[in-house]
Design a protein around this motif. Structure first.
Motif, short mmCIF file in Angstrom:
data_model
loop_
_atom_site.label_atom_id
_atom_site.label_comp_id
_atom_site.label_asym_id
_atom_site.label_seq_id
_atom_site.Cartn_x
_atom_site.Cartn_y
_atom_site.Cartn_z
N ASN A 308 0.85 -1.19 0.00
CA ASN A 308 0.00 0.00 0.00
C ASN A 308 0.89 1.24 0.00
OD1 ASN A 308 -1.90 1.98 0.29
ND2 ASN A 308 -2.88 1.10 2.09
N PRO A 309 1.11 1.87 -1.17
CA PRO A 309 2.04 3.00 -1.24
C PRO A 309 1.49 4.29 -0.64
CG PRO A 309 1.04 2.62 -3.37
CD PRO A 309 0.56 1.52 -2.49
N GLY A 310 0.21 4.34 -0.35
CA GLY A 310 -0.37 5.54 0.23
C GLY A 310 -1.11 6.38 -0.81
N LEU A 311 -2.01 7.23 -0.31
CA LEU A 311 -2.86 8.02 -1.20
C LEU A 311 -2.07 8.98 -2.07
CD1 LEU A 311 -5.88 8.87 1.15
CD2 LEU A 311 -5.82 7.26 -0.77
N LYS A 312 -0.93 9.47 -1.56
CA LYS A 312 -0.14 10.41 -2.34
C LYS A 312 0.31 9.78 -3.64
CE LYS A 312 4.19 11.07 -1.50
NZ LYS A 312 5.50 11.46 -0.90
N HIS A 313 0.78 8.54 -3.59
CA HIS A 313 1.24 7.88 -4.80
C HIS A 313 0.08 7.54 -5.73
CE1 HIS A 313 5.49 7.54 -3.88
NE2 HIS A 313 5.19 7.15 -2.65
N PHE A 314 -1.06 7.18 -5.17
CA PHE A 314 -2.22 6.93 -6.02
C PHE A 314 -2.60 8.19 -6.79
CE2 PHE A 314 -2.98 3.28 -3.11
CZ PHE A 314 -3.09 2.29 -4.07
N ALA A 315 -2.59 9.33 -6.10
CA ALA A 315 -2.93 10.60 -6.75
C ALA A 315 -1.92 10.94 -7.85
CB ALA A 315 -2.99 11.71 -5.72
N LEU A 316 -0.63 10.73 -7.56
CA LEU A 316 0.40 11.04 -8.56
C LEU A 316 0.30 10.10 -9.76
CD1 LEU A 316 3.48 11.70 -6.23
CD2 LEU A 316 2.16 13.38 -7.54
N LEU A 317 0.00 8.83 -9.51
CA LEU A 317 -0.15 7.87 -10.61
C LEU A 317 -1.33 8.27 -11.50
CD1 LEU A 317 0.46 4.53 -8.68
CD2 LEU A 317 1.90 5.45 -10.50
N ALA A 318 -2.45 8.65 -10.90
CA ALA A 318 -3.62 9.05 -11.68
C ALA A 318 -3.33 10.31 -12.49
CB ALA A 318 -4.81 9.29 -10.74
N LEU A 319 -2.60 11.25 -11.89
CA LEU A 319 -2.26 12.49 -12.60
C LEU A 319 -1.30 12.22 -13.74
CD1 LEU A 319 -2.66 15.55 -12.65
CD2 LEU A 319 -0.69 15.76 -11.12
N LEU A 320 -0.32 11.34 -13.52
CA LEU A 320 0.66 11.03 -14.56
C LEU A 320 0.00 10.33 -15.74
CD1 LEU A 320 3.65 11.00 -15.42
CD2 LEU A 320 3.89 8.82 -14.19
N ALA A 321 -0.95 9.45 -15.46
CA ALA A 321 -1.62 8.71 -16.54
C ALA A 321 -2.70 9.53 -17.22
CB ALA A 321 -2.23 7.42 -15.98
N GLY A 322 -3.46 10.30 -16.47
CA GLY A 322 -4.59 11.03 -17.05
C GLY A 322 -4.32 12.48 -17.39
N GLY A 323 -3.36 13.10 -16.70
CA GLY A 323 -3.08 14.51 -16.91
C GLY A 323 -2.70 14.87 -18.34
N PRO A 324 -1.90 14.04 -19.03
CA PRO A 324 -1.56 14.40 -20.41
C PRO A 324 -2.76 14.56 -21.33
CG PRO A 324 -0.03 12.74 -19.60
CD PRO A 324 -1.09 12.90 -18.55
N ALA A 325 -3.89 13.95 -21.00
CA ALA A 325 -5.09 14.15 -21.83
C ALA A 325 -5.53 15.61 -21.76
CB ALA A 325 -6.22 13.23 -21.36
N ILE A 326 -5.35 16.24 -20.60
CA ILE A 326 -5.69 17.66 -20.46
C ILE A 326 -4.76 18.50 -21.34
CG2 ILE A 326 -5.86 19.58 -18.84
CD1 ILE A 326 -6.36 17.52 -16.63
N LEU A 327 -3.45 18.22 -21.25
CA LEU A 327 -2.48 18.94 -22.07
C LEU A 327 -2.76 18.74 -23.56
CD1 LEU A 327 0.14 20.59 -22.28
CD2 LEU A 327 1.41 18.44 -22.15
N GLY A 328 -3.08 17.51 -23.94
CA GLY A 328 -3.37 17.23 -25.34
C GLY A 328 -4.60 17.98 -25.84
N THR A 329 -5.62 18.09 -25.00
CA THR A 329 -6.83 18.82 -25.39
C THR A 329 -6.51 20.29 -25.61
OG1 THR A 329 -8.15 17.27 -24.07
CG2 THR A 329 -9.22 19.30 -24.77
N TRP A 330 -5.70 20.88 -24.76
CA TRP A 330 -5.30 22.29 -24.94
C TRP A 330 -4.52 22.47 -26.23
CZ3 TRP A 330 -3.48 22.64 -19.18
CH2 TRP A 330 -4.57 23.01 -18.38
N ILE A 331 -3.54 21.60 -26.47
CA ILE A 331 -2.72 21.73 -27.68
C ILE A 331 -3.57 21.52 -28.93
CG2 ILE A 331 -0.80 20.75 -28.98
CD1 ILE A 331 0.51 20.02 -26.33
N GLY A 332 -4.39 20.48 -28.93
CA GLY A 332 -5.24 20.20 -30.09
C GLY A 332 -6.24 21.30 -30.36
N GLY A 333 -6.75 21.94 -29.30
CA GLY A 333 -7.76 22.97 -29.46
C GLY A 333 -7.22 24.33 -29.86
N PHE A 334 -6.02 24.67 -29.36
CA PHE A 334 -5.52 26.03 -29.56
C PHE A 334 -4.27 26.12 -30.44
CE2 PHE A 334 -7.53 26.24 -25.25
CZ PHE A 334 -8.60 27.05 -25.62
#
Length: 399
Positions: A308-334
């Protein structure tokens, strides 16, 4: 009596480097001769070859069309005429109507385009060669402002972060599974990643096909993917754990990174669809990718079910995997750029393949502990299930 000998290799002195330059100097002379004389075949030369690629057509405001082009032919090209919907139209060119080889130009056309209707733009060169571009549905190109910036960011959040987090919620249930069941889940992760690698590869090829010829898009994608894979393998071999094996948490981060690069491509597709005025397609992609990505969270947490690595690592893993979709949407849109899109996705292919290798090693190790061959019915079933899940959910995003 000792005699000192010169141990400097003969090729390492200044004279040795001068010898290395001789072939280059001779090559320069040969090239100069070919340029000035045409190799003695100037009388066989045909008409100049003109080639122009329309990179992007935007509608920055009502009544204005902008066409961005690049000259990927062997010589300068002059474009003195422009057609819009089969009618000649006035225009201005920046920096000039004459575009040097590998040069770029932007054509601004004051044309009363009609919202949500299709329009065709044709560039006519000095020699009469035509290059056509299409506006499938005329909608004003989004401008970067705070409101639209955050709305695009929310779309990326829904597509990337939210489904990954939902998939990670299976973690407590997965901790109750036995060793054979966990081998099935790890093999399922391999199936998910293999499907993502294939999908990312095809997306990279699609963007590469839109690039001007001098970029050599398809070979460039292959080489970048192989280089990324090699770099990650070398870095991984230089940073082993205490037992010579990668820690489960480190492997989870690698999986998240590979998935994140894949999700960057999904964000690019969504942002580009909305930017081109294809809102129905954009909404369709949002729904499909959200469903498609929920299984990614399972693959991320699979290596760490025994700790159990702790909630901090779960949050970082989710951000690392899903966050680039946010960046991609900005780049693709603008500021969509097919070169960067192909580059990032090629890196993503290499990253995902490296993770497939690492998770495959983990599956083999667990199979050995169970005194089973690496390829057994449990592992094969998990792999097939992972591919099948991704394939079936992809029906929502293929059109």
């Amino acid at each position: 009596m000792s005699v000192e000998r010169n141990t400097t290799p003969a090729g390492k002195g200044g004279f040795g480097w001068a010898l290395a330059l001789v072939p280059l100097l001779l090559l320069g002379l040969v090239l100069a001769y070919l340029v000035t004389t045409g190799g003695g075949l100037r009388e066989l030369a045909g008409p100049p070859l003109e080639k122009v690629t329309i990179e992007r057509i935007t509608l920055p405001e009502p009544g204005v069309i902008k066409v961005e082009v690049v000259n990927d032919g062997p010589q300068a090209v002059t474009i003195p005429q422009v057609l819009v919907d089969e009618a000649y139209w006035e225009f201005s060119a920046e920096p000039s109507t004459t575009i040097p080889r590998l040069g770029r130009a932007t054509f601004t056309i004051p044309y009363p385009w009609v919202a949500e209707e299709a329009h065709a733009v044709t560039l006519i060169t000095r020699l009469g060669t035509t290059f056509e571009g299409e506006i499938p549905a005329a909608v004003q190109t989004p401008r970067l402002d705070a409101g639209l910036f955050w709305r695009f960011g929310l779309v990326g959040l829904y597509v990337g972060v939210v489904p990954v987090v939902l998939g990670m919620l299976w973690y407590p249930w997965m901790r109750r599974l036995g060793r054979r069941a966990m081998s099935f889940v790890l093999s399922l992760t391999v199936g998910l990643l293999v499907y993502l690698a294939v999908g990312t590869w095809l997306d990279a090829q699609e963007f590469a096909a839109e690039l001007p010829a001098f970029w050599q898009g398809v070979p460039a994608v292959i080489l970048v993917a192989l280089i990324a894979l090699g770099v990650l393998l070398v870095v991984g071999n230089r940073r082993p754990g205490a037992s010579g094996e990668r820690s489960p948490l480190s492997l989870a981060y690698q999986i998240a990174l590979g998935i994140g690069l894949h999700n960057l491509g999904e964000g690019l597709a969504i942002g580009a669809a909305f930017s081109a005025g294809e809102a129905a397609l954009g909404t369709f992609l949002v729904l499909g990718f959200t469903l498609h990505n929920i299984t990614e969270g399972v693959g991320i947490v699979a290596p760490i079910v025994r700790q159990n690595p702790g909630l901090k690592h779960f949050a970082l893993l989710a951000l690392l995997a899903g966050g680039p979709a946010i960046l991609g949407t900005w780049i693709g849109g603008f500021a969509f750029n097919p070169v960067l899109a192909a580059l990032f996705l090629a890196i993503g292919v290499g990253a995902i393949l490296q993770v497939v290798w690492e998770v495959g090693r983990l599956v083999a190790k667990d199979s050995a502990r169970l005194e089973l061959p690496t390829l057994n019915w449990v592992n094969l079933g998990g792999f097939v299930a992972g591919v099948a899940v991704m394939y079936l959910t992809a029906f929502m995003v293929k059109f």
